[in-house]
Design an enzyme around this catalytic site. Structure first.
Site, mmCIF file in Angstrom:
data_model
loop_
_atom_site.group_PDB
_atom_site.id
_atom_site.type_symbol
_atom_site.label_atom_id
_atom_site.label_comp_id
_atom_site.label_asym_id
_atom_site.label_seq_id
_atom_site.Cartn_x
_atom_site.Cartn_y
_atom_site.Cartn_z
ATOM 1 N N THR A 1 -38.325 -4.433 11.823
ATOM 2 C CA THR A 1 -38.440 -5.532 12.783
ATOM 3 C C THR A 1 -38.238 -5.009 14.208
ATOM 4 O OG1 THR A 1 -37.640 -7.107 11.159
ATOM 5 C CG2 THR A 1 -37.486 -7.779 13.461
ATOM 6 N N GLN B 1 -44.461 -0.896 4.417
ATOM 7 C CA GLN B 1 -44.704 -0.988 2.966
ATOM 8 C C GLN B 1 -45.263 0.297 2.355
ATOM 9 O OE1 GLN B 1 -43.871 -3.365 0.737
ATOM 10 N NE2 GLN B 1 -42.907 -4.659 2.274
ATOM 11 N N ALA C 1 -35.977 2.146 6.302
ATOM 12 C CA ALA C 1 -35.419 2.946 5.199
ATOM 13 C C ALA C 1 -35.185 2.148 3.916
ATOM 14 C CB ALA C 1 -34.102 3.586 5.650
ATOM 15 N N HIS C 2 -34.881 0.846 4.044
ATOM 16 C CA HIS C 2 -34.490 0.119 2.818
ATOM 17 C C HIS C 2 -35.665 -0.206 1.908
ATOM 18 C CE1 HIS C 2 -35.438 -4.272 3.720
ATOM 19 N NE2 HIS C 2 -35.502 -3.809 4.944
ATOM 20 N N THR D 1 -24.871 2.695 19.878
ATOM 21 C CA THR D 1 -24.330 3.825 19.117
ATOM 22 C C THR D 1 -25.189 4.102 17.892
ATOM 23 O OG1 THR D 1 -22.121 3.297 19.887
ATOM 24 C CG2 THR D 1 -22.265 4.654 17.901
ATOM 25 N N CYS E 1 -38.496 -12.758 4.111
ATOM 26 C CA CYS E 1 -38.098 -13.328 5.393
ATOM 27 C C CYS E 1 -38.484 -14.794 5.488
ATOM 28 C CB CYS E 1 -38.760 -12.557 6.527
ATOM 29 S SG CYS E 1 -38.570 -10.794 6.348
HETATM 30 N N1 PLP Z 1 -42.893 -5.117 8.278
HETATM 31 C C1 PLP Z 1 -43.170 -5.308 6.982
HETATM 32 C C2 PLP Z 1 -44.565 -5.115 6.495
HETATM 33 C C3 PLP Z 1 -42.156 -5.679 6.098
HETATM 34 O O1 PLP Z 1 -42.446 -5.864 4.800
HETATM 35 C C4 PLP Z 1 -40.838 -5.853 6.588
HETATM 36 C C5 PLP Z 1 -39.743 -6.302 5.698
HETATM 37 O O2 PLP Z 1 -39.952 -7.056 4.761
HETATM 38 C C6 PLP Z 1 -40.603 -5.618 7.955
HETATM 39 C C7 PLP Z 1 -41.648 -5.255 8.766
HETATM 40 C C8 PLP Z 1 -39.230 -5.770 8.523
HETATM 41 O O3 PLP Z 1 -38.456 -4.634 8.248
HETATM 42 P P1 PLP Z 1 -36.862 -4.692 8.356
HETATM 43 O O4 PLP Z 1 -36.375 -5.476 7.183
HETATM 44 O O5 PLP Z 1 -36.427 -3.277 8.311
HETATM 45 O O6 PLP Z 1 -36.538 -5.334 9.647
#
Ligand code: PLP
Length: 376
Positions: free
Chosen positions: A70, A177, A196-197, A233, A321
């Protein structure tokens, strides 16, 4: 518990946790400090940046660490707009982007920017020709993701980048993705974001690459971290865990992708064959090995999600989300699917720890759940 929501997030890899542990316990210095504690932390960040940049095939100087996908998307879009104010105020995005980009662009509309959304085909692919048609002389930013998070459909990024280069417009590719699954080289762009997640690394850590002579303004003002372009930081353990997880993901990508793809294909074949009135959204078009987005006639995706959850099976109706919100998927809607098909969609995303038995249990549970819902 059967976890089939790997597009939302993945469990932390055990090796990544061990790599991170010292930086959460004994080596706790601030990477900006000048004493030995700080230098130990800073060295870990330097190694992590070099490792990730090496995997991406880019220079470490062009790689900025962020809190995830994000922030990478926000920084790219708002930062490039801020740096190109004299050039124009027009943004082009695919209509199927993640809210990280769609909401960022809408924020910029409050400052006089105009946004053009490019719809995909019914298969979920955005065409380079349509992107070319949307670009205007005052366009400063184009964003199209590598693969969609709801459908898994891969986008023709090389063709879109060629169009943007020809027209001299900054092109951002949200690779959240595909990172750790498919090579970064398949999705060339001026700006690339990852998180990373999504590849068994820690939550709350990611990165943004901005290449060539492109400039962007910072989103977070503060200290001089990230060469003055991202104050705050540094999450040292995050950087270490991310580098470990990304390296491991690519080292095992062939094996994991083949395994996950076989599980997904077996699952999809059974669902489409054994449950009437089911449709694979995006068809058999090029997609991530992990993803199956299926609509069930006469059912609400949310009903299926909750019924499966009661049986210990975790799936999603769209992007995580947007869960909790009752708005229909903007991705499936942009693909032109009718309302019923959009409402009846469920996303199953497989991961490296899933088994054939889990896929079979899920099909059997689905048969029961769908029959019950349709009988109501
Ligand atoms: N972009 C895509 C295509 C995603 O699937 C996601 C998370 O679901 C994000 C951006 C957002 O990433 P983050 O959760 O690291 O903010």
């Amino acid at each position: 518990m059967i976890y089939l929501d790997h597009a939302a997030t993945t469990p932390l890899d055990g090796g990544a946790l061990e790599a991170m542990r010292p930086y959460l316990t004994t080596v706790y210095g601030n990477a900006s400090s000048q004493h030995s504690y700080g230098r130990a932390a800073a060295n870990a960040v330097i190694s992590a940046r070099d490792k990730i940049a090496g995997i991406m095939g880019v220079s470490s100087d062009n790689l900025y660490f962020t809190s995830g996908g994000t922030e990478a998307g926000n920084t790219a879009l708002k930062g490039v707009c801020a740096a190109t104010r004299g050039k124009g105020r027009h943004i082009v995005l695919s209509a199927i982007e993640h809210p990280a980009l769609l909401s960022s662009a809408r924020d910029m509309c409050a400052y006089g920017y105009e946004l053009t959304l490019v719809n995909p085909s019914e298969n979920g692919e955005v065409s380079a020709e349509d992107v070319a048609r949307a670009i205007r002389p005052d366009t400063v930013f184009v964003g199209v993701m590598s693969a969609n998070n709801e459908t898994g459909i891969l986008q023709p990024v090389k063709d879109i980048y060629a169009v943007c280069r020809e027209r001299g417009v900054f092109f951002y590719c949200d690779c959240v993705q595909t990172a750790g699954v498919l090579p970064f080289a398949d999705f060339p762009a001026d700006g690339i974001g990852f998180s990373a997640h999504k590849f068994y690394g820690p939550k709350g850590f990611g990165g943004l690459y901005v290449g060539g002579n492109h400039v962007f303004k910072r989103l977070l003002s503060g200290g001089e971290q990230e060469r003055g372009l991202r104050g705050g930081t540094t999450f040292v353990a995050g950087a270490v865990g991310c580098a470990y997880a990304l390296e491991k993901a690519y080292a095992n990508a062939d094996v994991n992708n083949a395994k996950v793809c076989a599980l997904r294909d077996g699952f999809v074949n059974r669902v489409l064959k054994e449950i009437d009135g089911t449709h694979l959204n995006g068809g058999s078009y090029g997609r991530l090995p992990s993803n199956a987005n299926i609509s069930f006639d006469g059912c609400d995706g949310e009903q299926i999600l909750f019924a499966l959850d009661l049986r210990g099976i975790a799936v999603s109706t769209g992007s995580a989300c947007s869960s909790g919100a009752v708005t229909p998927s903007h991705v499936l809607t942009a693909m032109g699917l009718d309302e019923k098909r959009v409402k009846g969609a469920v996303r199953f995303t497989f991961g490296k720890y899933n088994t054939e038995e889990e896929a079979d249990i899920t099909v059997n549970a689905l048969k029961e759940v769908v029959r019950k819902i349709r009988g109501l």
